[in-house]
Design a protein around this motif. Sequence first.
Motif, PDB file in Angstrom:
ATOM      1  N   GLN A 191       0.831  -1.205   0.000  1.00 36.57           N
ATOM      2  CA  GLN A 191       0.000   0.000   0.000  1.00 36.57           C
ATOM      3  C   GLN A 191       0.866   1.255   0.000  1.00 36.57           C
ATOM      4  O   GLN A 191       0.524   2.263  -0.632  1.00 36.57           O
ATOM      5  CB  GLN A 191      -0.926   0.007   1.227  1.00 36.57           C
ATOM      6  CG  GLN A 191      -1.950  -1.106   1.264  1.00 36.57           C
ATOM      7  CD  GLN A 191      -2.965  -1.018   0.149  1.00 36.57           C
ATOM      8  OE1 GLN A 191      -3.160   0.022  -0.469  1.00 36.57           O
ATOM      9  NE2 GLN A 191      -3.625  -2.139  -0.137  1.00 36.57           N
ATOM     10  N   LYS A 192       1.994   1.203   0.702  1.00 41.20           N
ATOM     11  CA  LYS A 192       2.910   2.341   0.722  1.00 41.20           C
ATOM     12  C   LYS A 192       3.490   2.581  -0.676  1.00 41.20           C
ATOM     13  O   LYS A 192       3.567   3.733  -1.138  1.00 41.20           O
ATOM     14  CB  LYS A 192       4.032   2.090   1.715  1.00 41.20           C
ATOM     15  CG  LYS A 192       4.994   3.264   1.863  1.00 41.20           C
ATOM     16  CD  LYS A 192       6.037   2.991   2.922  1.00 41.20           C
ATOM     17  CE  LYS A 192       6.970   4.200   3.077  1.00 41.20           C
ATOM     18  NZ  LYS A 192       8.011   3.964   4.104  1.00 41.20           N
ATOM     19  N   PHE A 193       3.888   1.485  -1.337  1.00 38.89           N
ATOM     20  CA  PHE A 193       4.416   1.604  -2.696  1.00 38.89           C
ATOM     21  C   PHE A 193       3.352   2.172  -3.640  1.00 38.89           C
ATOM     22  O   PHE A 193       3.628   3.087  -4.429  1.00 38.89           O
ATOM     23  CB  PHE A 193       4.884   0.228  -3.184  1.00 38.89           C
ATOM     24  CG  PHE A 193       5.143   0.168  -4.664  1.00 38.89           C
ATOM     25  CD1 PHE A 193       6.308   0.688  -5.201  1.00 38.89           C
ATOM     26  CD2 PHE A 193       4.210  -0.409  -5.520  1.00 38.89           C
ATOM     27  CE1 PHE A 193       6.549   0.646  -6.576  1.00 38.89           C
ATOM     28  CE2 PHE A 193       4.441  -0.463  -6.884  1.00 38.89           C
ATOM     29  CZ  PHE A 193       5.611   0.067  -7.416  1.00 38.89           C
ATOM     30  N   ASP A 194       2.128   1.653  -3.539  1.00 43.21           N
ATOM     31  CA  ASP A 194       1.045   2.106  -4.416  1.00 43.21           C
ATOM     32  C   ASP A 194       0.666   3.555  -4.103  1.00 43.21           C
ATOM     33  O   ASP A 194       0.370   4.342  -5.014  1.00 43.21           O
ATOM     34  CB  ASP A 194      -0.160   1.185  -4.243  1.00 43.21           C
ATOM     35  CG  ASP A 194      -1.256   1.470  -5.257  1.00 43.21           C
ATOM     36  OD1 ASP A 194      -0.993   1.311  -6.459  1.00 43.21           O
ATOM     37  OD2 ASP A 194      -2.364   1.857  -4.848  1.00 43.21           O
ATOM     38  N   TYR A 195       0.675   3.909  -2.822  1.00 44.92           N
ATOM     39  CA  TYR A 195       0.330   5.277  -2.407  1.00 44.92           C
ATOM     40  C   TYR A 195       1.344   6.275  -2.953  1.00 44.92           C
ATOM     41  O   TYR A 195       0.976   7.324  -3.508  1.00 44.92           O
ATOM     42  CB  TYR A 195       0.288   5.335  -0.884  1.00 44.92           C
ATOM     43  CG  TYR A 195       0.021   6.696  -0.312  1.00 44.92           C
ATOM     44  CD1 TYR A 195      -1.250   7.253  -0.363  1.00 44.92           C
ATOM     45  CD2 TYR A 195       1.036   7.427   0.305  1.00 44.92           C
ATOM     46  CE1 TYR A 195      -1.497   8.513   0.170  1.00 44.92           C
ATOM     47  CE2 TYR A 195       0.796   8.671   0.838  1.00 44.92           C
ATOM     48  CZ  TYR A 195      -0.470   9.211   0.769  1.00 44.92           C
ATOM     49  OH  TYR A 195      -0.704  10.460   1.291  1.00 44.92           O
ATOM     50  N   GLU A 196       2.640   5.954  -2.807  1.00 40.36           N
ATOM     51  CA  GLU A 196       3.673   6.847  -3.319  1.00 40.36           C
ATOM     52  C   GLU A 196       3.616   6.939  -4.840  1.00 40.36           C
ATOM     53  O   GLU A 196       3.849   8.008  -5.417  1.00 40.36           O
ATOM     54  CB  GLU A 196       5.056   6.358  -2.878  1.00 40.36           C
ATOM     55  CG  GLU A 196       5.296   6.428  -1.381  1.00 40.36           C
ATOM     56  CD  GLU A 196       5.349   7.855  -0.864  1.00 40.36           C
ATOM     57  OE1 GLU A 196       5.636   8.760  -1.675  1.00 40.36           O
ATOM     58  OE2 GLU A 196       5.096   8.065   0.332  1.00 40.36           O
ATOM     59  N   LYS A 197       3.294   5.826  -5.484  1.00 37.49           N
ATOM     60  CA  LYS A 197       3.195   5.825  -6.943  1.00 37.49           C
ATOM     61  C   LYS A 197       2.066   6.734  -7.416  1.00 37.49           C
ATOM     62  O   LYS A 197       2.217   7.494  -8.384  1.00 37.49           O
ATOM     63  CB  LYS A 197       2.969   4.396  -7.435  1.00 37.49           C
ATOM     64  CG  LYS A 197       2.836   4.276  -8.943  1.00 37.49           C
ATOM     65  CD  LYS A 197       2.574   2.835  -9.350  1.00 37.49           C
ATOM     66  CE  LYS A 197       2.352   2.728 -10.865  1.00 37.49           C
ATOM     67  NZ  LYS A 197       2.042   1.339 -11.267  1.00 37.49           N
ATOM     68  N   ASN A 198       0.917   6.657  -6.740  1.00 38.34           N
ATOM     69  CA  ASN A 198      -0.226   7.490  -7.138  1.00 38.34           C
ATOM     70  C   ASN A 198       0.003   8.966  -6.835  1.00 38.34           C
ATOM     71  O   ASN A 198      -0.602   9.837  -7.478  1.00 38.34           O
ATOM     72  CB  ASN A 198      -1.492   7.013  -6.412  1.00 38.34           C
ATOM     73  CG  ASN A 198      -1.944   5.650  -6.892  1.00 38.34           C
ATOM     74  OD1 ASN A 198      -1.722   5.278  -8.046  1.00 38.34           O
ATOM     75  ND2 ASN A 198      -2.559   4.882  -6.018  1.00 38.34           N
ATOM     76  N   LEU A 199       0.863   9.246  -5.853  1.00 40.56           N
ATOM     77  CA  LEU A 199       1.127  10.640  -5.486  1.00 40.56           C
ATOM     78  C   LEU A 199       2.178  11.297  -6.378  1.00 40.56           C
ATOM     79  O   LEU A 199       2.334  12.521  -6.338  1.00 40.56           O
ATOM     80  CB  LEU A 199       1.593  10.731  -4.033  1.00 40.56           C
ATOM     81  CG  LEU A 199       0.526  10.757  -2.944  1.00 40.56           C
ATOM     82  CD1 LEU A 199       1.182  10.952  -1.601  1.00 40.56           C
ATOM     83  CD2 LEU A 199      -0.513  11.834  -3.179  1.00 40.56           C
ATOM     84  N   LYS A 200       2.900  10.501  -7.142  1.00 37.14           N
ATOM     85  CA  LYS A 200       3.987  11.056  -7.943  1.00 37.14           C
ATOM     86  C   LYS A 200       3.480  12.168  -8.864  1.00 37.14           C
ATOM     87  O   LYS A 200       2.351  12.141  -9.339  1.00 37.14           O
ATOM     88  CB  LYS A 200       4.665   9.960  -8.761  1.00 37.14           C
ATOM     89  CG  LYS A 200       5.681   9.157  -7.958  1.00 37.14           C
ATOM     90  CD  LYS A 200       6.453   8.207  -8.835  1.00 37.14           C
ATOM     91  CE  LYS A 200       7.541   7.491  -8.048  1.00 37.14           C
ATOM     92  NZ  LYS A 200       8.319   6.564  -8.905  1.00 37.14           N
TER      93      LYS A 200
END
Length: 360
Positions: free
Chosen positions: A218-227
């Motif tokens: 979820q952290k990886f996906d969250y950071e990816k979506n925030l890029k």
Amino acid sequence: MLMKVDLQFFAGEKTEKATPKKRQDSRKKGQVLKSQDVTSALVLLAIFLYLLIAGSSMRDNLLAFFRETFTHLINIETISIKSIMEIFKDILIEMAIIILPILVIAVIAAVAANFFQFGLLFTTETLKFDLKKIDPIKGFKRIFSMRAIIELIKSILKISFIGTVTTVIIFVNIHDVLRLSFKTPSDTLSTVGKLAAIMGIAASLVLAVIAVLDYFYQKFDYEKNLKMSKQDIKDEYKNTEGDPLIKSKIKQRQREMAMRRMMQEIPDADVVITNPTHYAIALKYDDETMDAPKVVAKGTDHVAQKIKLIAKENDVVMVENRPLARAMYDQVQIGQRIPDEFFKAVAEVLAHVYRMKRKI
């Protein structure tokens, strides 16, 4: 042309980490780093630990409740609305004593799990009606998206691991399970409750392991979506700091207004102290309203020449004092009274000016 298109393409790629403002805006919208499995694991673990510790007390309370129900309440002679309401109230109180601790522990565990993940947050953005959420095309895309596939894999893993662990626990305690038919109802209830608590704790621990892995995903996906793209960062900077071109024009306009105000003060000045070519300081003093002379205008080079021109046109006395002009220009701002160390030098200049005016 091709190179320009390529540059626009790369500028639009989301390759940059999110800025603090982007993170704050996402947080206000309720978009935070959160794994639902972490919350579920902590809630289940807390509930089953409570059942393991307080299971005997709950059993005694349940037996007392049923004993009271089947011995006392069933033999009521007169039935009325008042008596039924009294019975109903007593039953609610007894059941609350048994069930309420479990609900309280579940709520505390859920709040603690969310707090540890993203802290305190209250927002109504997620409650707002959004037509995009009921868009069938987007809904179909979400069903067959990569995220949906990962959630399916997670569900299969959870069912498989939890089912395996509970099966192993039953197999290890198979002798106790097979002897249940020979035990009293009380012993049967205790054995079943104990096995259920152990299986629940084991399942919670397995779910906790999966939750840790899910949290990192979820952290990886969250950071990816925030890029953000480089263009996004530039646009954000313009929105927060303002367009540099507009800011420079505003500053230029402010300087021009300040310059006009300064030039309007020169005709009322008592003296202009010069360098004589590079610096000009205009001073004003009124012994009735001021405790010390103040600087009403100052400037160098072109501005200094303009100050002297206005002073000459308005018959303001100009005195040449190179060190005093340079020192006051560096240390005194427009509108400020002169510092104490300049009192003696300025007093001599003003005395000279007043003598000149009396002669005129």
